[in-house]
Design a protein around this motif. Structure first.
Motif, PDB file in Angstrom:
ATOM      1  N   PRO A 106      -2.170   2.119   3.161  1.00 44.69           N
ATOM      2  CA  PRO A 106      -2.232   3.503   3.742  1.00 44.69           C
ATOM      3  C   PRO A 106      -0.741   4.131   3.141  1.00 44.69           C
ATOM      4  O   PRO A 106       0.201   3.461   3.420  1.00 44.69           O
ATOM      5  N   GLY A 107      -0.830   5.455   2.720  1.00 43.23           N
ATOM      6  CA  GLY A 107       0.503   6.225   2.426  1.00 43.23           C
ATOM      7  C   GLY A 107       1.627   6.148   3.309  1.00 43.23           C
ATOM      8  O   GLY A 107       1.179   6.526   4.773  1.00 43.23           O
ATOM      9  N   THR A 108       2.837   5.891   3.172  1.00 38.88           N
ATOM     10  CA  THR A 108       4.000   6.177   4.157  1.00 38.88           C
ATOM     11  C   THR A 108       4.789   7.206   3.933  1.00 38.88           C
ATOM     12  O   THR A 108       5.206   7.368   2.698  1.00 38.88           O
ATOM     13  N   LYS A 109       5.021   8.043   4.882  1.00 39.65           N
ATOM     14  CA  LYS A 109       5.668   9.252   4.575  1.00 39.65           C
ATOM     15  C   LYS A 109       6.935   9.337   5.115  1.00 39.65           C
ATOM     16  O   LYS A 109       7.178   8.792   6.323  1.00 39.65           O
ATOM     17  N   SER A 164       2.629   1.347  -6.337  1.00 37.33           N
ATOM     18  CA  SER A 164       2.818  -0.083  -7.059  1.00 37.33           C
ATOM     19  C   SER A 164       1.757  -0.845  -6.868  1.00 37.33           C
ATOM     20  O   SER A 164       0.837  -0.933  -5.887  1.00 37.33           O
ATOM     21  N   SER A 165       1.548  -2.143  -7.847  1.00 42.80           N
ATOM     22  CA  SER A 165       0.505  -3.058  -7.786  1.00 42.80           C
ATOM     23  C   SER A 165       0.775  -3.989  -6.799  1.00 42.80           C
ATOM     24  O   SER A 165      -0.076  -4.818  -6.427  1.00 42.80           O
ATOM     25  N   GLU A 166       2.230  -4.076  -5.981  1.00 42.62           N
ATOM     26  CA  GLU A 166       2.343  -4.577  -4.706  1.00 42.62           C
ATOM     27  C   GLU A 166       1.576  -4.232  -3.586  1.00 42.62           C
ATOM     28  O   GLU A 166       1.522  -4.421  -2.474  1.00 42.62           O
ATOM     29  N   GLY A 167       0.975  -2.830  -3.905  1.00 44.37           N
ATOM     30  CA  GLY A 167       0.337  -2.202  -2.652  1.00 44.37           C
ATOM     31  C   GLY A 167       1.135  -1.171  -1.896  1.00 44.37           C
ATOM     32  O   GLY A 167       0.870  -0.356  -1.187  1.00 44.37           O
ATOM     33  N   THR A 168       2.182  -0.833  -2.569  1.00 45.30           N
ATOM     34  CA  THR A 168       3.201   0.215  -2.347  1.00 45.30           C
ATOM     35  C   THR A 168       2.580   1.446  -2.360  1.00 45.30           C
ATOM     36  O   THR A 168       1.992   1.760  -3.324  1.00 45.30           O
TER      37      THR A 168
END
Length: 468
Positions: A106-109, A164-168
């Motif tokens: 889930p996005g971090t703002k 990113s493909s790390e899940g970032t």
């Protein structure tokens, strides 16, 4: 900006090409600036730059593409176009394991608490009046010898997303403001200049808090002082370099050599020296991206990693490098949240943030008093450096002779010449008056805001270039 569902499809396209790692950097930057020259408005400019940069890693090969479009299909097609360019047989990066592909979290703002960013409607006339106040103050202090005053105010608001493909999945907003004040004085035979450019990660409220009279007075005083200064003697002398922008020498001559951008290539004099004494034991140095409101601070670096405080040197011992993702893969060192870039047009690289020498136990007066004959560099200016060797040449924008432990006459055309690894070993005293100075740092990933800083330091011997 880019929807998370679209980002996931672009990452999946990158994975299907065989990439070991995929990253998306989305940017929307709004810039505005005003400048005044010789009491007349010179320019009023604003604009928006927006786009997407995509990075794919295949072993030791890095592919980077960018575009102004946010269209999902076009970005996916752009990724697929890289497939014919890929070269087989690349050597694996020296990482214990490559970052695994993960589902986007889930996005971090994040964001700072600027009161008056460029999104707020601050009247342009208010900003014009700010520049005019600087001009009036400078002309009041400068007298007949003042030939020119230049004042400029710039602001920017950068919104970024990193996937990113790390899940970032991170989102950040960065607001910057900077005021430039320059005065030129002349007497018919010689000209000299004073310059200051304070800035912060803040909104218009930062300018509202600036003392325009003090800023203009400092710049004019420096221009007039250098006009009447005597020629600087040349030779090897002890030097006291004052706080604030004096830290530019450490930044340029040592800091770049502590980035994995150079360390991984064996192009740094400090490669493979972790745990070794590289400086005098009185020297401790830090690169810190977490300082609130500072010019070089970030919530996340440009690879989506939270920034941190990185102890580079402690009591003269090298503790850490500044490490980005690729630098970590190449060297095996842990990332330090140091991946930075100018814009979506650049792939990130390991870069400095707020880089400074920490405070010591002495007073500035003690440093001065310890020198029979030497140089006091009160304000440093620009210069040049060779990152591979650490050799530098920097001008002192305001300097004085030290005679019998006291500050004596001002001198002009003083420059400091040396090698970074030698100078930090010759620092014998560090004062207790740390301060920061703002600048724009250029390197392989473009030009970025970076703070330099230090308390006053004493260097036992350095080569001085002058007029004699």
């Amino acid at each position: 900006m880019l929807e998370q569902e679209s980002a996931a499809k672009i990452l999946e396209a990158g994975k299907s090409t065989g990439a070991d790692y995929v990253e998306i950097f989305v940017e929307n930057t709004y810039r505005a600036s005003l400048s005044l020259l010789s009491s007349e408005m010179e320019s009023c400019q604003s604009g928006i730059d927006a786009g997407v940069g995509i990075r794919l890693l295949f072993g030791d090969q890095v592919y980077y593409v960018y575009s102004n479009t946010l269209d999902e299909d076009e970005l996916v097609a752009l990724v697929y176009k890289q497939k014919p360019r890929l070269q087989a047989g690349g050597t694996a990066l020296r990482s214990p394991s490559r970052p695994p592909f993960s589902v986007l979290r889930p996005g971090t703002k994040a964001g700072n608490m600027e009161l008056l960013s460029l999104d707020h409607d601050v009247p342009t006339l208010q900003k014009v009046e700010f520049l005019q106040a600087i001009d009036r103050a400078a002309r009041k202090d400068g007298g007949d010898k003042l030939s020119q005053v230049y004042a400029m105010l710039s602001q920017s608001r950068q919104k970024v997303q990193i996937f990113s493909s790390e899940g970032t999945s991170t989102e950040d907003e960065r607001n910057y403001i900077r005021c430039v004040c320059q005065a030129i004085a002349g007497d018919g035979t010689r000209e000299s200049m004073g310059y200051e450019a304070p800035g912060a990660q803040a909104g218009w409220e930062y300018a509202q808090g600036l003392d325009t009279e003090a800023l203009a007075g400092k710049v004019v005083r420096r221009a007039l002082l250098k006009l009447d200064a005597v020629a600087c003697p040349a030779g090897k002398l002890p030097v006291v370099i004052d706080n604030g922008f004096g830290g530019v020498i450490f930044h340029e001559a040592c800091g770049h050599s502590l980035e994995t951008t150079s360390v991984a290539k064996k192009a740094s004099v400090f490669t493979d020296k972790l745990g070794e004494q590289i400086a005098n034991s009185c020297v401790s140095a830090v690169d810190d991206g977490t300082l609130p409101g500072e010019w070089g601070s970030l919530n996340f670096d440009d690879e989506g990693m939270p920034t941190q405080r990185t102890q580079l040197i402690k009591d003269g011992i090298l503790q850490s490098y500044m490490v980005d993702l690729v630098g970590s893969m190449q060297t095996g060192y842990a990332r330090t949240g140091s991946g930075r870039r100018q814009s979506y047009r650049f792939a990130p690289a390991s870069r400095m943030r707020n880089t400074f020498i920490e405070a010591g136990p002495h007073k500035l007066e003690e440093l001065i008093a310890s020198i029979d004959y030497g140089l006091y560099a009160h304000k440093m200016g620009g210069g040049s450096v060779s990152p591979g060797t650490g050799e530098f040449n920097f001008a002192a924008d305001e300097a004085y002779i030290i005679r019998n432990g006291k500050i004596a006459e001002p001198v002009r055309s003083a420059s400091l010449i040396g090698r970074g690894e030698e100078v930090i070993r010759r620092i014998s005293m560090v004062a207790d008056n740390p301060e920061y100075g703002q600048g724009m740092c250029g390197s392989v990933s473009g030009s970025i805001p970076a703070n330099v800083g230090q308390p006053a330091i004493k260097v036992d011997e350095i080569l001085i270039g002058g007029d004699e």
